[in-house]
Structure formats: C-alpha cells, structure tokens
Design a protein around this motif. Structure first.
Motif, mmCIF file in Angstrom:
data_model
loop_
_atom_site.group_PDB
_atom_site.id
_atom_site.type_symbol
_atom_site.label_atom_id
_atom_site.label_comp_id
_atom_site.label_asym_id
_atom_site.label_seq_id
_atom_site.Cartn_x
_atom_site.Cartn_y
_atom_site.Cartn_z
ATOM 1 N N GLY A 37 0.789 -1.235 0.000
ATOM 2 C CA GLY A 37 0.000 0.000 0.000
ATOM 3 C C GLY A 37 0.821 1.284 0.000
ATOM 4 N N THR A 38 2.150 1.160 0.098
ATOM 5 C CA THR A 38 2.999 2.358 0.104
ATOM 6 C C THR A 38 2.938 3.061 -1.241
ATOM 7 N N SER A 39 2.796 4.386 -1.214
ATOM 8 C CA SER A 39 2.789 5.155 -2.467
ATOM 9 C C SER A 39 4.161 5.075 -3.126
ATOM 10 N N LEU A 40 4.172 4.815 -4.429
ATOM 11 C CA LEU A 40 5.448 4.724 -5.145
ATOM 12 C C LEU A 40 5.690 5.956 -6.001
ATOM 13 N N ASP A 41 4.738 6.894 -6.012
ATOM 14 C CA ASP A 41 4.926 8.076 -6.863
ATOM 15 C C ASP A 41 4.589 9.383 -6.146
ATOM 16 N N GLY A 42 4.504 9.317 -4.817
ATOM 17 C CA GLY A 42 4.270 10.543 -4.041
ATOM 18 C C GLY A 42 2.816 10.969 -3.986
ATOM 19 N N LYS A 43 1.937 10.308 -4.751
ATOM 20 C CA LYS A 43 0.520 10.675 -4.703
ATOM 21 C C LYS A 43 -0.148 10.005 -3.500
ATOM 22 N N LYS A 44 -1.373 10.467 -3.189
ATOM 23 C CA LYS A 44 -2.082 9.928 -2.013
ATOM 24 C C LYS A 44 -3.109 8.899 -2.478
ATOM 25 N N PRO A 45 -2.903 7.632 -2.114
ATOM 26 C CA PRO A 45 -3.848 6.605 -2.572
ATOM 27 C C PRO A 45 -5.178 6.673 -1.819
ATOM 28 N N SER A 46 -6.153 5.973 -2.358
ATOM 29 C CA SER A 46 -7.470 5.843 -1.737
ATOM 30 C C SER A 46 -7.373 5.633 -0.230
ATOM 31 N N ALA A 47 -8.298 6.235 0.492
ATOM 32 C CA ALA A 47 -8.364 6.045 1.947
ATOM 33 C C ALA A 47 -8.612 4.574 2.289
ATOM 34 N N GLU A 48 -9.111 3.804 1.316
ATOM 35 C CA GLU A 48 -9.462 2.409 1.579
ATOM 36 C C GLU A 48 -8.482 1.434 0.917
ATOM 37 N N THR A 49 -7.268 1.922 0.676
ATOM 38 C CA THR A 49 -6.232 1.120 0.026
ATOM 39 C C THR A 49 -6.016 -0.236 0.700
ATOM 40 N N LEU A 50 -6.058 -0.239 2.031
ATOM 41 C CA LEU A 50 -5.795 -1.482 2.764
ATOM 42 C C LEU A 50 -6.776 -2.597 2.376
ATOM 43 N N LEU A 51 -8.015 -2.218 2.049
ATOM 44 C CA LEU A 51 -8.998 -3.242 1.674
ATOM 45 C C LEU A 51 -8.632 -3.853 0.318
ATOM 46 N N HIS A 52 -8.018 -3.058 -0.547
ATOM 47 C CA HIS A 52 -7.573 -3.582 -1.848
ATOM 48 C C HIS A 52 -6.355 -4.498 -1.664
ATOM 49 N N THR A 53 -5.359 -4.015 -0.938
ATOM 50 C CA THR A 53 -4.124 -4.809 -0.812
ATOM 51 C C THR A 53 -4.401 -6.121 -0.073
ATOM 52 N N ALA A 54 -5.361 -6.102 0.870
ATOM 53 C CA ALA A 54 -5.690 -7.340 1.587
ATOM 54 C C ALA A 54 -6.278 -8.372 0.624
ATOM 55 N N LEU A 55 -7.089 -7.914 -0.341
ATOM 56 C CA LEU A 55 -7.682 -8.851 -1.314
ATOM 57 C C LEU A 55 -6.611 -9.426 -2.239
ATOM 58 N N TYR A 56 -5.673 -8.586 -2.689
ATOM 59 C CA TYR A 56 -4.601 -9.095 -3.562
ATOM 60 C C TYR A 56 -3.727 -10.110 -2.821
ATOM 61 N N GLN A 57 -3.522 -9.831 -1.530
ATOM 62 C CA GLN A 57 -2.696 -10.737 -0.736
ATOM 63 C C GLN A 57 -3.385 -12.090 -0.568
ATOM 64 N N ARG A 58 -4.686 -12.064 -0.353
ATOM 65 C CA ARG A 58 -5.442 -13.289 -0.093
ATOM 66 C C ARG A 58 -5.642 -14.127 -1.347
ATOM 67 N N PHE A 59 -5.966 -13.464 -2.472
ATOM 68 C CA PHE A 59 -6.344 -14.185 -3.689
ATOM 69 C C PHE A 59 -5.307 -13.953 -4.795
ATOM 70 N N PRO A 60 -4.409 -14.904 -5.003
ATOM 71 C CA PRO A 60 -3.344 -14.697 -5.999
ATOM 72 C C PRO A 60 -3.876 -14.451 -7.413
ATOM 73 N N ASP A 61 -5.066 -14.997 -7.749
ATOM 74 C CA ASP A 61 -5.553 -14.780 -9.123
ATOM 75 C C ASP A 61 -6.413 -13.520 -9.269
ATOM 76 N N THR A 62 -6.581 -12.782 -8.197
ATOM 77 C CA THR A 62 -7.328 -11.515 -8.299
ATOM 78 C C THR A 62 -6.436 -10.441 -8.902
ATOM 79 N N GLN A 63 -6.924 -9.825 -9.981
ATOM 80 C CA GLN A 63 -6.118 -8.799 -10.670
ATOM 81 C C GLN A 63 -6.795 -7.438 -10.664
ATOM 82 N N ALA A 64 -8.039 -7.362 -10.171
ATOM 83 C CA ALA A 64 -8.718 -6.061 -10.142
ATOM 84 C C ALA A 64 -9.735 -6.047 -9.000
ATOM 85 N N VAL A 65 -9.891 -4.883 -8.385
ATOM 86 C CA VAL A 65 -10.836 -4.721 -7.270
ATOM 87 C C VAL A 65 -11.661 -3.461 -7.549
ATOM 88 N N LEU A 66 -12.983 -3.570 -7.411
ATOM 89 C CA LEU A 66 -13.862 -2.421 -7.643
ATOM 90 C C LEU A 66 -14.728 -2.190 -6.403
#
Ligand SMILES: CSC[C@@H](O)[C@@H](O)C(=O)COP(=O)(O)O
Ligand SMILES: [Zn+2]
Length: 206
Positions: free
Chosen positions: A67-96
């Motif tokens: 979830g760390t910003s790699l370009d200095g911009k401020k990511p979604s306030a709910e970034t953690l919910l996205h990264t948790a899904l990618y961590q859990r499901f290896p075949d998940t490539q998109a979250v909406l």
C-alpha cells in the motif's frame, strides 16, 4: 510489454470502468475506489478524493503490494482493503468498490448477510455454473478504522472457502476478479441481484 505500458493500459481500464459505473449512478459524489494489479505485484489504484466517473490519467497512481505510495501521490483512503484482497487471492487482478444505492439499502434491510440463490445471473460470478447455487454476501459494520475493518473482513474470509463480494453497511461493497472486465461483470450482476432482492423484500413485506 513494459511495466509503464502495463500501468497505462490498466489505468485506462480503470478510468473506463469508472465512467461506466458512474453512468449507472453507483459512485455518487467522490465515493468509490478501483485498482488493478500489475505483473510485478505493484498496484494501479485511484488517488483519494477524486470523482470516480471523471478520472484522468493523473488520478491513477502506483502503490507497492503493502500500500505504500510509489509516486508521491495519495492513494485511496481504503487502500488497505484492496491490498488485503490481492494478498489473499493470488488470481485476483482487479478490485472495484462502488457505493450504490442498492448496496446501501441491502445493508440496512439484511444486516449481516445477503443470501442469493436460484438466480441464473449467479453464473456471472467465478466458477458458478448453475442457478442451483446458494451464496452468502457478508455485511460488515462500517468502520473508519481501516486496520480494524480489514481485520474483521480477514477473520471472516479465513473461515470461508469462497467469497465473491462483501458489503460494508451504509457504505458500499467490494468485489474483485481476474481482470477489470471480470470485476465489472461481477458489479453488474450483483447490482441486478441487489435490485431483485430489494423489490422482493418490498413485495413480501407490504
Ligand atoms: C465521499 S465519501 C466516500 C469515502 O469516504 C470512501 O468511502 C470512498 O469510497 C472514497 O474514498 P477515496 O479516498 O476517494 O478512495
Ligand atoms: Zn468507500
């Protein structure tokens, strides 16, 4: 394809998805957030606070898997919910994450879970090939503390074999897929099913 090209391609898909979702009224005000994973594990995600139906290329940024910003911009306030899904499901490539009226109403009507069964449209969800399927969409209490909310969701998912989406009460829902298009198909199917359940509830409780 270079990672830069991949980022641009995914950013374009997220912008297009945002326009479509907004055209349906499912991301009012600046609500909602979207992301797509790149082949090196980094994630393209919407910046915080922008209208998701009017995104431009600068509104999609890059974060590391944690979830760390790699370009200095401020990511979604709910970034953690996205990264948790990618961590859990290896075949998940998109979250909406839409904030639709129907998802919000469902959470007020059904409180802890929405059970869906005997719907042909369930086949729009991954690995379901018959209407004779019963799934549960969990509903979690809203929480402004993302670490606590994410821990609650994680604890639930640890106990379940498959989860297709979850609703956050009075807030919106998350769904995910193997591509932005797949996740968008899940959004459309879920919205249709939410609508069916709300109308059915109204008809049965008149
Ligand atoms: C406009 S209220 C919605 C926000 O609080 C939040 O729930 C949301 O979905 C959008 O936050 P964002 O930081 O833009 O990704
Ligand atoms: Zn939200």
């Amino acid at each position: 394809m270079t990672l830069d090209d991949e980022f641009s391609e995914k950013a374009g898909q997220l912008i297009e998805a945002g326009r479509f979702i907004d055209s349906k009224g499912w991301v009012p005000a600046t609500s909602g957030n979207f992301s797509a994973r790149l082949s090196n594990g980094n994630v393209a995600i919407t910046v915080s606070g922008k209208h998701k139906g009017r995104l431009s290329a600068e509104d999609i940024m890059l974060i590391a898997p944690d979830g760390t910003s790699l370009d200095g911009k401020k990511p979604s306030a709910e970034t953690l919910l996205h990264t948790a899904l990618y961590q859990r499901f290896p075949d998940t490539q998109a979250v909406l994450h839409p904030h639709s009226l129907n998802a919000t109403l469902i959470s007020k009507l059904f409180k802890t879970e929405l059970v869906l069964d005997d719907y042909e449209l369930l086949k729009a969800l991954p690995d379901i090939d018959t209407h004779e399927t019963r799934i549960s969409i969990p509903i979690f209490a809203n929480d402004q503390n993302m670490h606590r909310l994410s821990a609650t969701i994680d604890a639930y998912m640890d106990r379940r074999e498959s989860t297709y989406a979850y609703i956050i009460s009075g807030h919106g829902y998350y769904t995910w897929g193997r591509s932005v298009d797949d996740a968008l198909r899940h959004v459309e199917a879920l919205e249709f099913l939410f609508d069916c359940e709300i109308r059915l509830y109204g008809a049965l409780n008149r």
